[in-house]
Design a protein around this motif. Structure first.
Motif, short mmCIF file in Angstrom:
data_model
loop_
_atom_site.label_atom_id
_atom_site.label_comp_id
_atom_site.label_asym_id
_atom_site.label_seq_id
_atom_site.Cartn_x
_atom_site.Cartn_y
_atom_site.Cartn_z
N PRO A 2 6.29 -11.05 -8.31
CA PRO A 2 6.75 -9.90 -9.11
C PRO A 2 5.74 -9.56 -10.20
O PRO A 2 5.08 -10.45 -10.74
N SER A 3 5.62 -8.29 -10.50
CA SER A 3 4.69 -7.84 -11.53
C SER A 3 5.28 -6.63 -12.23
O SER A 3 6.16 -5.95 -11.70
N GLN A 4 4.78 -6.35 -13.42
CA GLN A 4 5.21 -5.17 -14.17
C GLN A 4 4.07 -4.18 -14.37
O GLN A 4 4.25 -3.16 -15.03
N THR A 5 2.91 -4.49 -13.81
CA THR A 5 1.75 -3.62 -13.99
C THR A 5 1.11 -3.27 -12.65
O THR A 5 1.19 -4.05 -11.69
N ILE A 6 0.50 -2.10 -12.61
CA ILE A 6 -0.21 -1.64 -11.42
C ILE A 6 -1.69 -2.00 -11.55
O ILE A 6 -2.31 -1.69 -12.58
N LYS A 7 -2.26 -2.63 -10.54
CA LYS A 7 -3.68 -2.97 -10.55
C LYS A 7 -4.48 -1.80 -9.94
O LYS A 7 -4.25 -1.43 -8.79
N PRO A 8 -5.41 -1.23 -10.69
CA PRO A 8 -6.09 -0.01 -10.22
C PRO A 8 -7.00 -0.23 -9.02
O PRO A 8 -7.29 0.71 -8.28
N ASP A 9 -7.49 -1.46 -8.80
CA ASP A 9 -8.42 -1.70 -7.70
C ASP A 9 -7.76 -2.30 -6.47
O ASP A 9 -8.44 -2.70 -5.54
N TRP A 10 -6.42 -2.36 -6.46
CA TRP A 10 -5.70 -2.85 -5.29
C TRP A 10 -5.11 -1.68 -4.52
O TRP A 10 -4.87 -0.60 -5.07
N LEU A 11 -4.83 -1.91 -3.25
CA LEU A 11 -4.14 -0.91 -2.43
C LEU A 11 -2.64 -1.00 -2.66
O LEU A 11 -2.12 -2.04 -3.06
N ALA A 12 -1.95 0.10 -2.41
CA ALA A 12 -0.51 0.14 -2.69
C ALA A 12 0.24 0.82 -1.54
O ALA A 12 -0.31 1.67 -0.84
N SER A 13 1.49 0.42 -1.39
CA SER A 13 2.39 1.08 -0.44
C SER A 13 3.77 1.16 -1.07
O SER A 13 4.07 0.44 -2.04
N LEU A 14 4.63 2.01 -0.54
CA LEU A 14 6.01 2.04 -0.99
C LEU A 14 6.70 0.73 -0.63
O LEU A 14 6.42 0.13 0.40
N LYS A 15 7.63 0.31 -1.48
CA LYS A 15 8.45 -0.86 -1.20
C LYS A 15 9.70 -0.39 -0.46
O LYS A 15 10.49 0.37 -1.00
N TRP A 16 9.87 -0.83 0.78
CA TRP A 16 10.97 -0.38 1.60
C TRP A 16 12.27 -1.04 1.19
O TRP A 16 12.29 -2.21 0.79
N ASP A 17 13.37 -0.31 1.33
CA ASP A 17 14.67 -0.81 0.90
C ASP A 17 15.44 -1.34 2.10
O ASP A 17 16.35 -0.71 2.63
N GLY A 18 15.04 -2.53 2.55
CA GLY A 18 15.70 -3.21 3.66
C GLY A 18 15.55 -4.70 3.50
O GLY A 18 15.73 -5.22 2.40
N PHE A 19 15.22 -5.39 4.58
CA PHE A 19 14.98 -6.82 4.47
C PHE A 19 13.77 -7.19 5.34
O PHE A 19 13.44 -6.49 6.30
N ARG A 20 13.13 -8.30 4.99
CA ARG A 20 11.90 -8.73 5.66
C ARG A 20 12.18 -9.03 7.13
O ARG A 20 13.17 -9.67 7.47
N ALA A 21 11.30 -8.58 8.00
CA ALA A 21 11.44 -8.82 9.43
C ALA A 21 10.08 -9.20 10.02
O ALA A 21 9.09 -8.50 9.81
N ILE A 22 10.04 -10.32 10.73
CA ILE A 22 8.84 -10.78 11.41
C ILE A 22 9.05 -10.53 12.90
O ILE A 22 9.98 -11.07 13.50
N ILE A 23 8.20 -9.70 13.49
CA ILE A 23 8.36 -9.27 14.88
C ILE A 23 7.40 -10.04 15.78
O ILE A 23 6.19 -10.05 15.55
N HIS A 24 7.94 -10.68 16.80
CA HIS A 24 7.16 -11.41 17.80
C HIS A 24 7.18 -10.61 19.11
O HIS A 24 8.27 -10.33 19.65
N TYR A 25 6.01 -10.29 19.61
CA TYR A 25 5.91 -9.46 20.82
C TYR A 25 5.08 -10.21 21.85
O TYR A 25 3.98 -10.71 21.55
N GLN A 26 5.60 -10.31 23.08
CA GLN A 26 4.87 -11.00 24.15
C GLN A 26 5.21 -10.36 25.50
O GLN A 26 6.36 -10.36 25.93
N ASP A 27 4.19 -9.80 26.13
CA ASP A 27 4.33 -9.24 27.48
C ASP A 27 5.52 -8.29 27.60
O ASP A 27 6.31 -8.36 28.54
#
Length: 291
Positions: free
Chosen positions: A13-38
């Motif tokens: 967690p942070s309260q400041t924006i770092k100017p030299d980092w990349l940014a994306s919107l924070k999605w309002d859901g839950f973390r999902a790890i997707i495994h794909y095979q064949d």
């Protein structure tokens, strides 16, 4: 690693924006790890719980440009039932949770008709038999974009150079905030390393009245304009709690086995993540009593 639960890298967690980092919107859901095979897909939460059955109508349609991969992202759900004419559907955290808890096959198929799941992804950990954890974030993103093109099921989360502007836009739209990524960072499983990924939440604030309190554990029922808007479950500092309970004895107007009801004359400011679909405050936290 493939088709086995794994614990992803977590955000600081942070309260400041770092100017030299990349940014994306924070999605309002839950973390999902997707495994794909064949051509077959499985999905897990960050705690390792498999959620494939709850989202099989969408996951069964996924096609990636590879033989196998593990993608890191989020699960969100769009409300198709209440979509305004000419407007894109809105994603609700409530709907993502409803889909998460739906298990029976017939119920899942029915829920998918009105609460369509989507998986925005921002990273790739494994590709065609090879781990990518020791490649930089930007290198992994190139692999991700080659594997997961635009689709109804999975999309690659856009990145922006101007984190401040994106955060301001997120606040304006009432979204959850932004995530920032250090471009040259590596990926550490089951860790929350510093100076790698950070989240900056765009909290909202409201003035509410305390209208009830739990009998056997901490919890204050909150209202706004006479309407119930949820429960404050995170205790304020001890001095504020003591001051409230001293006054609450004088304004109690009823009780049952679980709650003590008070006249809603004590107001306080709370910060919260967003409004839920039914108009309640999500995760309200006490800031201060109002004078």
């Amino acid at each position: 690693m493939l088709n086995q639960p794994l614990k992803p890298m977590l955000l600081q967690p942070s309260q400041t924006i770092k100017p030299d980092w990349l940014a994306s919107l924070k999605w309002d859901g839950f973390r999902a790890i997707i495994h794909y095979q064949d051509g077959k897909t499985r999905a897990f939460t960050r705690e390792g719980n498999e959620i494939t059955a709850s989202f099989f109508p969408e996951l069964s349609q996924l096609k990636l440009n590879c033989r196998s991969a593990i993608l890191d992202g989020e699960c969100i759900c769009f409300d198709l039932l209440n979509q305004a004419p000419g407007q894109p559907p809105k994603a609700w955290w409530d709907d993502a949770m409803a889909r998460f808890h739906t298990k029976k096959e017939a119920a899942v198929k029915k829920a998918a008709q009105t609460m369509r799941a989507h998986f925005p992804v921002w990273d790739i950990l494994f590709l065609d038999g090879k781990p990518l954890l020791n490649k930089t974030f930007l290198e992994r993103r190139e692999h991700l974009k080659a594997v997961a093109g635009p689709a109804d099921i999975v999309s690659v989360t856009p990145l922006y150079d101007d984190g401040e502007q994106l955060f301001a836009r997120a606040k304006e739209l009432g979204l959850e905030g932004v995530v920032q990524y250090r471009p040259d960072s590596f990926y550490s499983l089951d860790a929350r390393p510093r100076n790698v990924w950070e989240k900056v939440k765009a909290y909202q604030y409201a003035t509410v009245q305390v209208s009830s309190m739990k009998r056997n554990e901490f919890g204050w029922g909150l209202s706004m304009g006479g309407k119930y808007v949820g429960v404050l479950e995170f205790p304020p500092p001890a001095a504020e709690r003591k001051a409230f309970f001293k006054i609450a004895k004088q304004i109690t107007r009823g009780e049952n086995k679980d709650w003590i009801f008070v006249d809603p004359v004590i107001s306080c400011t709370v910060k919260f993540q967003c409004f839920t679909k039914d108009g309640k405050l999500r995760s309200p936290k006490f800031e201060a009593f109002c004078t």
